[in-house]
Design a protein around this motif. Structure first.
Motif, PDB file in Angstrom:
ATOM      1  N   TYR A 286       0.841  -1.189   0.000  1.00  0.00           N
ATOM      2  CA  TYR A 286       0.000   0.000   0.000  1.00  0.00           C
ATOM      3  C   TYR A 286       0.877   1.241   0.000  1.00  0.00           C
ATOM      4  O   TYR A 286       1.923   1.283   0.615  1.00  0.00           O
ATOM      5  CB  TYR A 286      -0.914   0.019   1.226  1.00  0.00           C
ATOM      6  N   ARG A 287       0.426   2.273  -0.701  1.00  0.00           N
ATOM      7  CA  ARG A 287       1.165   3.532  -0.758  1.00  0.00           C
ATOM      8  C   ARG A 287       0.414   4.605   0.017  1.00  0.00           C
ATOM      9  O   ARG A 287      -0.808   4.619   0.059  1.00  0.00           O
ATOM     10  CB  ARG A 287       1.336   3.987  -2.198  1.00  0.00           C
ATOM     11  N   THR A 288       1.173   5.538   0.568  1.00  0.00           N
ATOM     12  CA  THR A 288       0.575   6.681   1.248  1.00  0.00           C
ATOM     13  C   THR A 288       0.218   7.748   0.215  1.00  0.00           C
ATOM     14  O   THR A 288       0.651   7.686  -0.943  1.00  0.00           O
ATOM     15  CB  THR A 288       1.564   7.294   2.261  1.00  0.00           C
ATOM     16  N   VAL A 289      -0.529   8.734   0.652  1.00  0.00           N
ATOM     17  CA  VAL A 289      -0.879   9.859  -0.217  1.00  0.00           C
ATOM     18  C   VAL A 289       0.396  10.544  -0.704  1.00  0.00           C
ATOM     19  O   VAL A 289       0.524  10.871  -1.887  1.00  0.00           O
ATOM     20  CB  VAL A 289      -1.803  10.853   0.525  1.00  0.00           C
ATOM     21  N   LYS A 290       1.356  10.726   0.182  1.00  0.00           N
ATOM     22  CA  LYS A 290       2.618  11.373  -0.202  1.00  0.00           C
ATOM     23  C   LYS A 290       3.351  10.556  -1.253  1.00  0.00           C
ATOM     24  O   LYS A 290       3.871  11.109  -2.229  1.00  0.00           O
ATOM     25  CB  LYS A 290       3.507  11.579   1.017  1.00  0.00           C
ATOM     26  N   GLU A 291       3.403   9.242  -1.094  1.00  0.00           N
ATOM     27  CA  GLU A 291       4.092   8.395  -2.067  1.00  0.00           C
ATOM     28  C   GLU A 291       3.427   8.474  -3.442  1.00  0.00           C
ATOM     29  O   GLU A 291       4.108   8.557  -4.466  1.00  0.00           O
ATOM     30  CB  GLU A 291       4.129   6.945  -1.583  1.00  0.00           C
ATOM     31  N   VAL A 292       2.103   8.449  -3.461  1.00  0.00           N
ATOM     32  CA  VAL A 292       1.375   8.548  -4.734  1.00  0.00           C
ATOM     33  C   VAL A 292       1.603   9.914  -5.357  1.00  0.00           C
ATOM     34  O   VAL A 292       1.847  10.024  -6.565  1.00  0.00           O
ATOM     35  CB  VAL A 292      -0.133   8.253  -4.539  1.00  0.00           C
ATOM     36  N   ALA A 293       1.553  10.967  -4.543  1.00  0.00           N
ATOM     37  CA  ALA A 293       1.791  12.319  -5.049  1.00  0.00           C
ATOM     38  C   ALA A 293       3.191  12.432  -5.645  1.00  0.00           C
ATOM     39  O   ALA A 293       3.369  12.990  -6.735  1.00  0.00           O
ATOM     40  CB  ALA A 293       1.596  13.347  -3.933  1.00  0.00           C
ATOM     41  N   ASP A 294       4.177  11.889  -4.948  1.00  0.00           N
ATOM     42  CA  ASP A 294       5.555  11.929  -5.459  1.00  0.00           C
ATOM     43  C   ASP A 294       5.679  11.122  -6.746  1.00  0.00           C
ATOM     44  O   ASP A 294       6.315  11.560  -7.708  1.00  0.00           O
ATOM     45  CB  ASP A 294       6.542  11.395  -4.417  1.00  0.00           C
ATOM     46  N   LEU A 295       5.073   9.958  -6.779  1.00  0.00           N
ATOM     47  CA  LEU A 295       5.135   9.094  -7.950  1.00  0.00           C
ATOM     48  C   LEU A 295       4.539   9.766  -9.182  1.00  0.00           C
ATOM     49  O   LEU A 295       5.093   9.714 -10.274  1.00  0.00           O
ATOM     50  CB  LEU A 295       4.401   7.780  -7.668  1.00  0.00           C
ATOM     51  N   LEU A 296       3.391  10.427  -8.984  1.00  0.00           N
ATOM     52  CA  LEU A 296       2.677  11.059 -10.102  1.00  0.00           C
ATOM     53  C   LEU A 296       3.090  12.517 -10.322  1.00  0.00           C
ATOM     54  O   LEU A 296       2.578  13.174 -11.224  1.00  0.00           O
ATOM     55  CB  LEU A 296       1.168  10.975  -9.872  1.00  0.00           C
ATOM     56  N   GLN A 297       3.978  13.015  -9.466  1.00  0.00           N
ATOM     57  CA  GLN A 297       4.458  14.393  -9.541  1.00  0.00           C
ATOM     58  C   GLN A 297       3.315  15.407  -9.482  1.00  0.00           C
ATOM     59  O   GLN A 297       3.205  16.312 -10.314  1.00  0.00           O
ATOM     60  CB  GLN A 297       5.320  14.600 -10.787  1.00  0.00           C
ATOM     61  N   VAL A 298       2.444  15.192  -8.491  1.00  0.00           N
ATOM     62  CA  VAL A 298       1.360  16.127  -8.219  1.00  0.00           C
ATOM     63  C   VAL A 298       1.395  16.465  -6.730  1.00  0.00           C
ATOM     64  O   VAL A 298       2.099  15.839  -5.947  1.00  0.00           O
ATOM     65  CB  VAL A 298      -0.032  15.547  -8.601  1.00  0.00           C
ATOM     66  N   ASN A 299       0.617  17.428  -6.332  1.00  0.00           N
ATOM     67  CA  ASN A 299       0.533  17.833  -4.941  1.00  0.00           C
ATOM     68  C   ASN A 299      -0.299  16.826  -4.151  1.00  0.00           C
ATOM     69  O   ASN A 299      -1.225  16.221  -4.693  1.00  0.00           O
ATOM     70  CB  ASN A 299      -0.101  19.230  -4.872  1.00  0.00           C
ATOM     71  N   GLU A 300       0.020  16.662  -2.871  1.00  0.00           N
ATOM     72  CA  GLU A 300      -0.756  15.763  -2.014  1.00  0.00           C
ATOM     73  C   GLU A 300      -2.224  16.174  -1.964  1.00  0.00           C
ATOM     74  O   GLU A 300      -3.109  15.326  -1.865  1.00  0.00           O
ATOM     75  CB  GLU A 300      -0.180  15.752  -0.599  1.00  0.00           C
ATOM     76  N   VAL A 301      -2.490  17.471  -2.044  1.00  0.00           N
ATOM     77  CA  VAL A 301      -3.872  17.968  -2.036  1.00  0.00           C
ATOM     78  C   VAL A 301      -4.631  17.400  -3.239  1.00  0.00           C
ATOM     79  O   VAL A 301      -5.809  17.033  -3.128  1.00  0.00           O
ATOM     80  CB  VAL A 301      -3.896  19.518  -2.045  1.00  0.00           C
ATOM     81  N   THR A 302      -3.964  17.279  -4.363  1.00  0.00           N
ATOM     82  CA  THR A 302      -4.589  16.727  -5.566  1.00  0.00           C
ATOM     83  C   THR A 302      -4.979  15.270  -5.339  1.00  0.00           C
ATOM     84  O   THR A 302      -6.087  14.851  -5.676  1.00  0.00           O
ATOM     85  CB  THR A 302      -3.637  16.847  -6.774  1.00  0.00           C
ATOM     86  N   VAL A 303      -4.082  14.489  -4.750  1.00  0.00           N
ATOM     87  CA  VAL A 303      -4.374  13.079  -4.480  1.00  0.00           C
ATOM     88  C   VAL A 303      -5.541  12.967  -3.506  1.00  0.00           C
ATOM     89  O   VAL A 303      -6.458  12.157  -3.709  1.00  0.00           O
ATOM     90  CB  VAL A 303      -3.125  12.347  -3.941  1.00  0.00           C
ATOM     91  N   ARG A 304      -5.537  13.788  -2.473  1.00  0.00           N
ATOM     92  CA  ARG A 304      -6.651  13.762  -1.505  1.00  0.00           C
ATOM     93  C   ARG A 304      -7.978  14.143  -2.171  1.00  0.00           C
ATOM     94  O   ARG A 304      -9.024  13.609  -1.843  1.00  0.00           O
ATOM     95  CB  ARG A 304      -6.350  14.688  -0.340  1.00  0.00           C
ATOM     96  N   ARG A 305      -7.937  15.087  -3.129  1.00  0.00           N
ATOM     97  CA  ARG A 305      -9.155  15.477  -3.852  1.00  0.00           C
ATOM     98  C   ARG A 305      -9.662  14.315  -4.698  1.00  0.00           C
ATOM     99  O   ARG A 305     -10.856  14.054  -4.756  1.00  0.00           O
ATOM    100  CB  ARG A 305      -8.899  16.706  -4.725  1.00  0.00           C
TER     101      ARG A 305
END
Length: 84
Positions: free
Chosen positions: A6-25
């Motif tokens: 499992y990945r955290t929001v930060k890991e997904v954001a870093d992987l996709l090169q987007v802001n953590e706020v975007t992943v949370r949205r």
């Protein structure tokens, strides 16, 4: 599925090169499936793959071999066809 996958929001954001706020949205809007574990959201690999697959662009197959389906290209092609 082990917890390490499992990945955290930060890991997904870093992987996709987007802001953590975007992943949370994406999670809030239901676009990205995630699990609330208490210390934050966790995204499974299958859920991330499904999200990416659903957001991938695919050029439309065209009879003349063209693959550009941008609005500008479509308008230019329509104008070109009208003149012929």
């Amino acid at each position: 599925m082990s917890r390490e996958q499992y990945r955290t929001v930060k890991e997904v954001a870093d992987l996709l090169q987007v802001n953590e706020v975007t992943v949370r949205r994406w999670i809030k809007d239901g676009e990205l499936r995630a699990i609330d574990i208490g210390k934050g959201w966790r995204i499974g690999p299958d859920d991330l793959d499904a999200f990416l697959e659903g957001h991938a662009t695919r050029p439309a197959a065209r009879p003349n071999g063209e693959t550009n389906t941008s609005p500008e290209a479509t308008a230019a092609q329509s104008t070109k066809e009208q003149k012929n």
